[in-house]
Design a protein around this motif. Sequence first.
Motif, mmCIF file in Angstrom:
data_model
loop_
_atom_site.group_PDB
_atom_site.id
_atom_site.type_symbol
_atom_site.label_atom_id
_atom_site.label_comp_id
_atom_site.label_asym_id
_atom_site.label_seq_id
_atom_site.Cartn_x
_atom_site.Cartn_y
_atom_site.Cartn_z
ATOM 1 N N GLU A 1 0.822 -1.209 0.000
ATOM 2 C CA GLU A 1 0.000 0.000 0.000
ATOM 3 C C GLU A 1 0.860 1.265 0.000
ATOM 4 O O GLU A 1 0.423 2.319 -0.470
ATOM 5 C CB GLU A 1 -0.930 -0.004 1.210
ATOM 6 C CG GLU A 1 -2.006 -1.080 1.147
ATOM 7 C CD GLU A 1 -3.016 -0.961 2.266
ATOM 8 O OE1 GLU A 1 -2.990 0.055 2.994
ATOM 9 O OE2 GLU A 1 -3.837 -1.874 2.421
ATOM 10 N N ALA A 2 2.099 1.146 0.510
ATOM 11 C CA ALA A 2 2.998 2.301 0.530
ATOM 12 C C ALA A 2 3.797 2.435 -0.756
ATOM 13 O O ALA A 2 4.435 3.463 -0.978
ATOM 14 C CB ALA A 2 3.948 2.193 1.719
ATOM 15 N N ALA A 3 3.774 1.398 -1.603
ATOM 16 C CA ALA A 3 4.525 1.421 -2.864
ATOM 17 C C ALA A 3 3.764 2.220 -3.919
ATOM 18 O O ALA A 3 2.714 2.807 -3.656
ATOM 19 C CB ALA A 3 4.769 -0.012 -3.338
ATOM 20 N N SER A 4 4.312 2.238 -5.134
ATOM 21 C CA SER A 4 3.655 2.939 -6.231
ATOM 22 C C SER A 4 2.346 2.245 -6.608
ATOM 23 O O SER A 4 2.143 1.063 -6.326
ATOM 24 C CB SER A 4 4.588 3.002 -7.449
ATOM 25 O OG SER A 4 5.801 3.636 -7.120
ATOM 26 N N GLU A 5 1.494 2.974 -7.254
ATOM 27 C CA GLU A 5 0.194 2.429 -7.677
ATOM 28 C C GLU A 5 0.402 1.233 -8.607
ATOM 29 O O GLU A 5 1.235 1.261 -9.507
ATOM 30 C CB GLU A 5 -0.607 3.511 -8.409
ATOM 31 C CG GLU A 5 -2.100 3.246 -8.434
ATOM 32 C CD GLU A 5 -2.744 3.410 -7.072
ATOM 33 O OE1 GLU A 5 -3.662 2.630 -6.765
ATOM 34 O OE2 GLU A 5 -2.333 4.317 -6.332
ATOM 35 N N GLY A 6 -0.352 0.163 -8.364
ATOM 36 C CA GLY A 6 -0.277 -1.014 -9.219
ATOM 37 C C GLY A 6 0.913 -1.910 -8.966
ATOM 38 O O GLY A 6 1.226 -2.780 -9.781
ATOM 39 N N VAL A 7 1.574 -1.735 -7.816
ATOM 40 C CA VAL A 7 2.744 -2.549 -7.472
ATOM 41 C C VAL A 7 2.403 -3.457 -6.296
ATOM 42 O O VAL A 7 1.750 -3.034 -5.345
ATOM 43 C CB VAL A 7 3.945 -1.653 -7.109
ATOM 44 C CG1 VAL A 7 5.074 -2.479 -6.500
ATOM 45 C CG2 VAL A 7 4.446 -0.923 -8.346
ATOM 46 N N ALA A 8 2.846 -4.712 -6.373
ATOM 47 C CA ALA A 8 2.617 -5.675 -5.296
ATOM 48 C C ALA A 8 3.972 -6.135 -4.753
ATOM 49 O O ALA A 8 4.897 -6.407 -5.512
ATOM 50 C CB ALA A 8 1.816 -6.873 -5.799
#
Length: 229
Positions: A123-130
Motif C-alpha cells: 500500500e505504501a509502494a507505487s500504484e499497481g505494485v505488489a
Amino acid sequence: MRALRILLVIVVVLGGIFVAVDRAAVYFAESEAAGRVKVTGATIGSTDISIKGFPFLTQVAGKQLDEVDVEITGIETDADGRRLRISRMNAALHDVKLSEGYSSATAARATGTAVISYKDLTEAASEGVAVEYGGNNKVKVTGTVDVLGNPVSRSVLSTVTLVDGHTLRVHADEVPGKGIPGLEGLVRKKTDFDREVGGLPSGLKLQKIQPTEDGLEISVTGTDVQLAG
C-alpha cells in the motif's frame, strides 16, 4: 515458640498482602501507561505495557522503573504522500525515569523490533505494485508498465536496505527483458522506491532491516526514549 510461630504467621500474611497490593498497583499502572502512550506525527492502534521488577511500589517511590516492555500495533504515518503502517513494534526500555505527576516517562536506553507486513508495504509502494517475500532475504516486487500501448508485467527480486538510518530502499537486483529498449527504466520507476519510516517513539532509531516471511523486520535501538507524554 508459640509467640515465634504467631510472629512468623503475621509476617507471612503481611508479606502476602504487600505482594497483592504491589501487583495490583502494577496492573493499574500498566493500564494507565498504555492509554497515555503517544507517537508524534502518527496514529497508533493499541498499546500493551508490561512493567518488570519487584517490588513495584518502591520503584515508583523513587520515580524510576528498572524495565518496561512495550508492544504497539498499527503505527500509521504518511510516507511521501502514501500511508505507511508499521504492523507492530516491540521494545524493551531500561532505566525509565518518571516525571513529576507521572505524566511522562523517558527510558535511558531501549532495544526492539518493528515489523512492516508486505500488505502494508504494498500500500505504501507505487500504484499497481505488489510486494511479497521473495526468499533468501529478498522481496519480490511485481509491477505493470505500458510499452508502446501494450501492458508489460514484470516481477523482480529486490534488495531492501536502510538509507540515512530512517528510510527503507527497495531496489531490483535485475530486471528481466533487457532486450526491450527502455523497459528496464520503466520497470524500475515502478518497482524501485524509497519510503521514510516514521512513527517510532521519540529517541528510537532504525538499525538493521531484514526481509522475512512475515514482513520486513527492523531492529531498533535508542537512548532517551520517550514512552509517554
